[in-house]
Design an enzyme around this catalytic site. Sequence first.
Site, PDB file in Angstrom:
ATOM      1  N   ASN A  99       0.852  -1.194   0.000  1.00  0.00           N
ATOM      2  CA  ASN A  99       0.000   0.000   0.000  1.00  0.00           C
ATOM      3  C   ASN A  99       0.891   1.248   0.000  1.00  0.00           C
ATOM      4  OD1 ASN A  99      -1.435   2.258   1.109  1.00  0.00           O
ATOM      5  ND2 ASN A  99      -3.079   0.877   1.685  1.00  0.00           N
ATOM      6  N   ASP A 133      -0.176   4.484  -0.047  1.00  0.00           N
ATOM      7  CA  ASP A 133      -0.910   5.695   0.346  1.00  0.00           C
ATOM      8  C   ASP A 133      -0.026   6.746   1.009  1.00  0.00           C
ATOM      9  OD1 ASP A 133      -3.220   4.432  -0.441  1.00  0.00           O
ATOM     10  OD2 ASP A 133      -3.981   4.114   1.593  1.00  0.00           O
ATOM     11  N   HIS A 134       0.875   6.266   1.906  1.00  0.00           N
ATOM     12  CA  HIS A 134       1.563   7.248   2.747  1.00  0.00           C
ATOM     13  C   HIS A 134       2.761   7.907   2.063  1.00  0.00           C
ATOM     14  CE1 HIS A 134      -1.418   6.753   5.674  1.00  0.00           C
ATOM     15  NE2 HIS A 134      -1.245   5.442   5.677  1.00  0.00           N
ATOM     16  N   ARG A 152       3.470  18.911   1.587  1.00  0.00           N
ATOM     17  CA  ARG A 152       4.077  20.087   0.972  1.00  0.00           C
ATOM     18  C   ARG A 152       3.316  20.580  -0.250  1.00  0.00           C
ATOM     19  NH1 ARG A 152       9.616  21.698   1.738  1.00  0.00           N
ATOM     20  NH2 ARG A 152       9.599  22.048   3.968  1.00  0.00           N
ATOM     21  N   HIS A 157      -5.671   3.596  -1.588  1.00  0.00           N
ATOM     22  CA  HIS A 157      -6.994   3.960  -1.068  1.00  0.00           C
ATOM     23  C   HIS A 157      -7.293   5.402  -1.465  1.00  0.00           C
ATOM     24  CE1 HIS A 157      -9.657   4.298   2.830  1.00  0.00           C
ATOM     25  NE2 HIS A 157     -10.344   4.529   1.730  1.00  0.00           N
ATOM     26  N   ARG A 201      -9.387   8.108  -0.749  1.00  0.00           N
ATOM     27  CA  ARG A 201     -10.348   8.470   0.306  1.00  0.00           C
ATOM     28  C   ARG A 201     -11.279   9.565  -0.189  1.00  0.00           C
ATOM     29  NH1 ARG A 201      -8.835   6.405   5.543  1.00  0.00           N
ATOM     30  NH2 ARG A 201     -10.588   7.660   6.248  1.00  0.00           N
ATOM     31  N   ARG A 252      -7.171  12.740   1.232  1.00  0.00           N
ATOM     32  CA  ARG A 252      -6.080  13.205   2.109  1.00  0.00           C
ATOM     33  C   ARG A 252      -4.709  12.662   1.674  1.00  0.00           C
ATOM     34  NH1 ARG A 252      -7.717   9.988   7.574  1.00  0.00           N
ATOM     35  NH2 ARG A 252      -9.686  10.952   7.032  1.00  0.00           N
ATOM     36  N   HIS A 253      -4.689  11.548   0.934  1.00  0.00           N
ATOM     37  CA  HIS A 253      -3.377  11.111   0.412  1.00  0.00           C
ATOM     38  C   HIS A 253      -3.455  10.851  -1.099  1.00  0.00           C
ATOM     39  CE1 HIS A 253      -5.189   7.334   1.681  1.00  0.00           C
ATOM     40  NE2 HIS A 253      -4.898   7.505   2.954  1.00  0.00           N
ATOM     41  N   GLU A 261      -8.737   0.474  -2.975  1.00  0.00           N
ATOM     42  CA  GLU A 261      -9.538   0.528  -1.746  1.00  0.00           C
ATOM     43  C   GLU A 261     -10.487   1.712  -1.839  1.00  0.00           C
ATOM     44  OE1 GLU A 261      -6.342  -1.388   1.384  1.00  0.00           O
ATOM     45  OE2 GLU A 261      -6.910   0.707   1.575  1.00  0.00           O
ATOM     46  N   THR A 299     -17.936  -1.884  12.309  1.00  0.00           N
ATOM     47  CA  THR A 299     -18.285  -2.665  13.484  1.00  0.00           C
ATOM     48  C   THR A 299     -17.612  -1.988  14.674  1.00  0.00           C
ATOM     49  OG1 THR A 299     -16.327  -4.032  13.372  1.00  0.00           O
ATOM     50  CG2 THR A 299     -18.239  -4.788  12.123  1.00  0.00           C
ATOM     51  N   THR A 300     -17.849  -2.518  15.860  1.00  0.00           N
ATOM     52  CA  THR A 300     -17.254  -1.910  17.056  1.00  0.00           C
ATOM     53  C   THR A 300     -15.732  -1.857  16.944  1.00  0.00           C
ATOM     54  OG1 THR A 300     -17.491  -4.068  18.043  1.00  0.00           O
ATOM     55  CG2 THR A 300     -19.040  -2.372  18.759  1.00  0.00           C
ATOM     56  N   GLU A 328     -10.985  -9.317   3.399  1.00  0.00           N
ATOM     57  CA  GLU A 328      -9.697  -8.973   4.015  1.00  0.00           C
ATOM     58  C   GLU A 328      -9.960  -8.820   5.510  1.00  0.00           C
ATOM     59  OE1 GLU A 328      -7.159  -6.262   2.011  1.00  0.00           O
ATOM     60  OE2 GLU A 328      -6.251  -5.577   3.879  1.00  0.00           O
ATOM     61  N   HIS A 357      -3.534  -4.488   7.959  1.00  0.00           N
ATOM     62  CA  HIS A 357      -3.646  -3.269   8.754  1.00  0.00           C
ATOM     63  C   HIS A 357      -2.693  -3.324   9.941  1.00  0.00           C
ATOM     64  CE1 HIS A 357      -5.605   0.615   9.358  1.00  0.00           C
ATOM     65  NE2 HIS A 357      -5.169   0.440  10.599  1.00  0.00           N
ATOM     66  N   GLY A 358      -1.740  -2.411   9.916  1.00  0.00           N
ATOM     67  CA  GLY A 358      -0.837  -2.240  11.059  1.00  0.00           C
ATOM     68  C   GLY A 358       0.304  -3.237  11.121  1.00  0.00           C
ATOM     69  N   GLY A 393       1.232  -1.338   4.366  1.00  0.00           N
ATOM     70  CA  GLY A 393       1.616  -0.028   3.865  1.00  0.00           C
ATOM     71  C   GLY A 393       2.410   0.810   4.837  1.00  0.00           C
ATOM     72  N   HIS A 394       1.754   1.349   5.848  1.00  0.00           N
ATOM     73  CA  HIS A 394       2.324   2.405   6.673  1.00  0.00           C
ATOM     74  C   HIS A 394       3.704   2.047   7.213  1.00  0.00           C
ATOM     75  CE1 HIS A 394       2.831   4.809  10.381  1.00  0.00           C
ATOM     76  NE2 HIS A 394       2.337   5.764   9.626  1.00  0.00           N
TER      77      HIS A 394
HETATM   78  N1  PXP Z   1      -5.830  -3.207   4.234  1.00  0.00           N
HETATM   79  C1  PXP Z   1      -6.789  -2.250   4.241  1.00  0.00           C
HETATM   80  C2  PXP Z   1      -8.151  -2.629   3.807  1.00  0.00           C
HETATM   81  C3  PXP Z   1      -6.495  -0.936   4.623  1.00  0.00           C
HETATM   82  O1  PXP Z   1      -7.466  -0.003   4.605  1.00  0.00           O
HETATM   83  C4  PXP Z   1      -5.184  -0.616   4.987  1.00  0.00           C
HETATM   84  C5  PXP Z   1      -4.844   0.785   5.386  1.00  0.00           C
HETATM   85  O2  PXP Z   1      -5.055   1.654   4.348  1.00  0.00           O
HETATM   86  C6  PXP Z   1      -4.215  -1.616   4.938  1.00  0.00           C
HETATM   87  C7  PXP Z   1      -4.566  -2.920   4.587  1.00  0.00           C
HETATM   88  C8  PXP Z   1      -2.777  -1.352   5.238  1.00  0.00           C
HETATM   89  O3  PXP Z   1      -2.629  -0.942   6.546  1.00  0.00           O
HETATM   90  P1  PXP Z   1      -1.219  -0.333   7.002  1.00  0.00           P
HETATM   91  O4  PXP Z   1      -0.994   0.882   6.187  1.00  0.00           O
HETATM   92  O5  PXP Z   1      -1.431  -0.066   8.443  1.00  0.00           O
HETATM   93  O6  PXP Z   1      -0.190  -1.396   6.725  1.00  0.00           O
END
Ligand code: PXP
Length: 257
Positions: free
Chosen positions: A13, A15-16, A24, A49, A51, A55-56, A76, A106-107, A157, A200-201, A222-223
């Site tokens: 990913n 995005d960042h 900038r 993604h 959005r 934002r990115h 995404e 969800t919660t 996912e 994610h994460g 990604g991040h």
């Molecule tokens: N999968 C999905 C569906 C996401 O929305 C994201 C974050 O954009 C990721 C994976 C990747 O998460 P991360 O950037 O924390 O690795």
Amino acid sequence: MANRSRFLRLGVNIDHVATIRNARGGKFPDPVRAAQIAAQSGADGITAHLREDRRHISDEDIARLTKEIDKPLNFEMAATDEMVEIALAHRPHACCIVPEKREERTTEGGLDARANFARLAPIVKTLADAGSRVSLFIEPDPAQLDAALELGAPVVELHTGRYCELEIAGEYGLRDAECERIARAAAHGASRGLEIHAGHGLTFETVGPIAAIPELAELNIGHFLIGEAIFTGLEAAIRKMRNLMDRARAQAVAEPA
Ligand code: PXP
């Protein structure tokens, strides 16, 4: 067991990279260049993604990613008319529907596929009819997997955010229990014919136990990779992640639990 696979795809990913560019304004760093480097460094696909607030990633980034990258694009998107229109214009290899508004979640943070069933059903069908592989980003909860199946999404996912947060908090017992929950959800979905992804994460520390879940076909990361690229370069960060994933998967397949 259904869908057990030795090979695990990595979607990177980017995005960042766009987050840093947008801090900038202007053109640098270019997320499409990051996607090209990722594609040459062991990524099997690129994830971005778009959005609603841009934002990115920008609309132009999506147009360029579909034209300039020769790896599959996982787009995404929120479940909105605007995003469906953009997906139909570009016809990416895959569309992953994610929640953007609190009431869609969800919660714990994944898309609430059951509560949003009526809105998601026509969107899943429209995207699938256009030739995209549709996935839903959901919590590792059997009820959510069953809703995805009823919606006709071929892929889910599983959200690994809670698992990764428990690692950061040092709650290792709860982290392991969450990993077990993800593994049970993956087995539940795979036995019903769903293709299972996760993300994610994820970091170098947390990827191993997730990569070892044999029903998982793809991780999206990604991040952490973009952050690590600041220190070691993107290619080295991706290659290390790829090695950790491959090692964990090979070990799990050689020695099933
Ligand atoms: N999968 C999905 C569906 C996401 O929305 C994201 C974050 O954009 C990721 C994976 C990747 O998460 P991360 O950037 O924390 O690795």
